[in-house]
Each structure stands twice: as C-alpha cells, then as structure tokens.
Write an enzyme that holds these catalytic residues in place. Structure first.
Site: not given
Length: 413
Positions: A136, A205, A230-231, A379
């Site tokens: 990312f 990560d 938050y995922k 996605r």
C-alpha cells in the site's frame, strides 16, 4: 438447450445451494449484530459495517462519561488504560498474548514507529530496509521517511523475492500479510523465518488480514506488526490502529515518537524521557478516546467467535463467489487476480475487468457495494461475520447483468 435456459438452470441450482449453505452456517446469526440494508455489502475490506449496539455505547461515552463525569472519566471510566485494554482484546484475533499490543494513532504512524524502532534494534552494520514493492503506497512513503531519518537505504522487492534479497546488511523487512489489490496472502511464517535467518527483523502490516484469518504473531515469532481496525474489525471510520511489539523486544523498543503518554511517570512532567515498561512504550500523546471506545464496543461482536471458523467461512464464500462468477459471467469479461489456492488467498476477490469504473458504479446503484483499484480491478471483500452465501450468489448474478449492458472492448489479455 439454449444459453438462456442453461444460465437460468445454473442460477436456480446456485441459489438453492446458497440457501442450504446459509442455513448450515454457524456464523449466520452474527449478521443480526450489524446495521445492514437489503443490498450486498462487499466493501468490509475498506470499511466494516456498523455493529447495531455501538451507537448506544457511544452515546454513553458522550453524555455520561464526558458530559457528566468529565475529567474523572480518565480514572472512573477507564480512559487512561484503554489503549492497552483494547489491545488485549485484539490480541487473540491476531494470535498474540496479552500485554503485546497497544491501540492508538493511525496505521501510518505505527508503521513509522515500528520500522524506526526495528532499525534501531537491528543495530549498526545493517543499513538496508526491505520494503514490499507491491505495498500500500503509504507504507512505502513512511518507510522511505524512516530510512532518511535513520540513514538506511530502501530496497523495494517483490514478496516472493524477499528470501534472495536478504543479506548481512538487511536491518528490517516491512511486508504486507495480504496484498490490498489482489487479495494474495503472503507466507508470514516462511518469510518471517527467512528474515530471522538473515539476522534481521520482520515488521508485518495486518490491515487486510486481522479479523479475516489466523495470523499467529507469537507462534511465528513476528518482531513487530501494525494494523488498522476499521476494516474486518469494524471499528468505524478513522478508528485507531494498533502496534504489536514482541515481548522479547519490548525492553529495547526505542520509539521515534516518545510522548508523555509513554513515559514511565507521565504526570511527573520531567524534562527527561524515561520510557514505560511493556507495550505502553508504543503510546505517544493523548489518545482519541471517543474513537477508541467506539472500537472497544465494536469488538463485542467477536465474543465467542473462533478465528478458525471465520477463515473456514471466508474460503468457502470466496470459492462459491468465484464459482458463481464462472457460471454467470460471459467468458473473457473478467479474470480473477486473486489466487485460487487457499494458502495464498485472503478474504477478498479481485477481478480484472475492462471498464471497471462504470461497472462498479452500476453495481453500487443496484445494491452490490464493492470498490475498485484503478485502472481495471474490481474488489469484493467478504466479511464472514455478516456476508452470506446468498450475498455471494446475488453479487455474481448482478455483475453478469451489468456486464451484459456494457459493451466489451475485447477479451482481456
């Protein structure tokens, strides 16, 4: 038999099988714990759904803890100990013992802390920081800044090439557990072992794996790790991230951001800095209490849930979705870039698709919410606590309908 009849027959069979799978799903009842509409929400790998009990808990934080108790809540409501307390609740979800995770700051800030601290622990003579070349973007930006600060050199490398890129100059390897574009699951145990064999430290990560599959931080000897909440952990937009520091490194963990919250005597207000013991060293300044306690409330949905059961459903869901896509979508319109092998798959399916942007826009208009990564990747994130098999079937069917309305520019290469 006509193509239409064949498609209709396939749809009937897949819908019936989805119903049977949902009826047998031991996690199916968890769906009622979330605020969902009649659509299909497949973007939990970007922002998890709201647990229905959270607003009332947050209201208590605002009206009673802040509104009535005010400053007393640092002690009486447990605000001061929240970063470690909530870290201990996340710990079982990533395979860590209590006292090794602290919650606070953003993922980016925690990546910075972890990479700089790892470089310092590695010591002199090691001046290279290996970075996942497919990471990312922010991880790469932060690692480059950490390298400038510490006098190290950044070495971008594909995850598969990490073992051959390691050497006596390697200090740290910063790696992603799951690739955010493709959903590819990288070999955390194997890569961590390779990093250690070279005498370096591994920083992972976990943003796209925590809450979706077993991680095993302690079991596999990970040195440091970071992740967002938050995922798949459903902590809410901008929820605080977390930092894991293996117990063996805590005494040597030298944070590049030594704040008063991580001081051994925070209220002594002394000019000299003496770090606290344990994971508290990962704290910096005053924590974001409202967001932190929102996260704490959201974690209640995990009570009684085994991560192994989540992983089993995740794999079954993504298998079933790919089967439905193959049955419904005309050949050549999409190509999966998510590995077929379970050992290499996270909890999302990424499909290459020409005209991805208008396709996703129409999907969302029809209640199937995923997202895309430009230029051509659709996605779809599968959050096992609230996504079911009927959702997977419907998403594939609507995708086929949308593709039928958008002319194909030609077969994908």
């Amino acid at each position: 038999m006509s193509e239409t009849t064949t498609t209709t027959t396939a749809a009937y069979g897949l819908r019936a099988r989805a119903a049977r799978l949902d009826a047998a799903d031991p996690l199916a009842a968890r769906r009622d714990l979330f605020a969902l509409d009649d659509g299909v929400y497949l973007d939990g790998n970007s922002l998890g759904a709201l647990p229905v009990h959270v607003p009332a808990r947050v209201q208590d934080v605002l009206t009673r803890q802040w509104g009535e108790l005010r400053i007393r809540s640092w002690d009486e409501s447990g605000w001061w100990t929240a970063p470690e307390r909530i870290g201990d609740r996340i710990a079982p979800l990533v395979g860590a013992a209590a006292g090794r995770i602290v919650v606070g700051d953003s993922t980016s800030v925690n990546v910075f802390k972890a990479v700089v601290a790892a470089a310092r622990i590695a010591g002199e003579g090691r001046d290279e920081i290996l970075v996942d070349a497919t990471t990312f973007p922010t991880d790469g930006y932060i690692a480059a800044s950490a390298a400038r600060l510490t006098g190290h050199r950044i070495v971008p490398v594909a995850p598969a090439d990490v073992p051959s890129a390691l050497g006596p100059r390697t200090a740290v390897a910063l790696l992603n557990h799951v690739d955010y574009r493709s959903g590819r699951l990288h070999d955390l145990p194997g890569l961590t072992a390779a990093v250690h064999a070279a005498g370096a430290l591994a920083v992972w990560d976990l943003c796209h794996s925590a809450g979706a599959l077993p991680v095993g931080l302690d079991e596999h000897g990970v040195d440091l790790a970071v992740g967002c909440t938050y995922k798949y952990l459903n902590g809410g937009p901008g929820a605080p991230a977390y930092l894991y520091v293996a117990e063996r490194h805590q005494a040597a963990f030298d944070s590049p951001l030594p704040g008063w919250n991580s001081h051994a005597d925070p209220f002594g207000m002394t000019p000299g800095y003496t770090p606290a013991d344990g994971s508290v060293r990962g704290r910096v300044g005053t924590p974001d209490i409202v967001s932190m306690l929102t996260l704490e409330a959201a974690l209640d949905v995990w009570d009684g849930v085994e991560v192994a059961a989540v992983r089993a459903k995740s794999l079954a869901l993504t298998d079933f979705f790919l089967e439905c896509v193959e049955a419904y979508v005309p050949a050549g319109r999409v190509t999966s870039v998510t590995p077929a092998a379970h050992a290499e798959r996270g909890s999302q399916v990424a499909l290459r698709c020409d005209a991805a942007e208008p396709v996703m826009r129409r999907l969302i208009e029809r209640g199937v919410v995923g997202d895309l990564r430009r230029p051509d990747v659709l996605r779809f994130g599968f959050t096992p606590l609230y996504v079911g098999f009927a959702d997977a079937e419907r998403a594939a069917r609507v995708l086929a309908e949308v593709l039928g309305e958008i002319p194909s520019p030609g077969p994908l290469a």
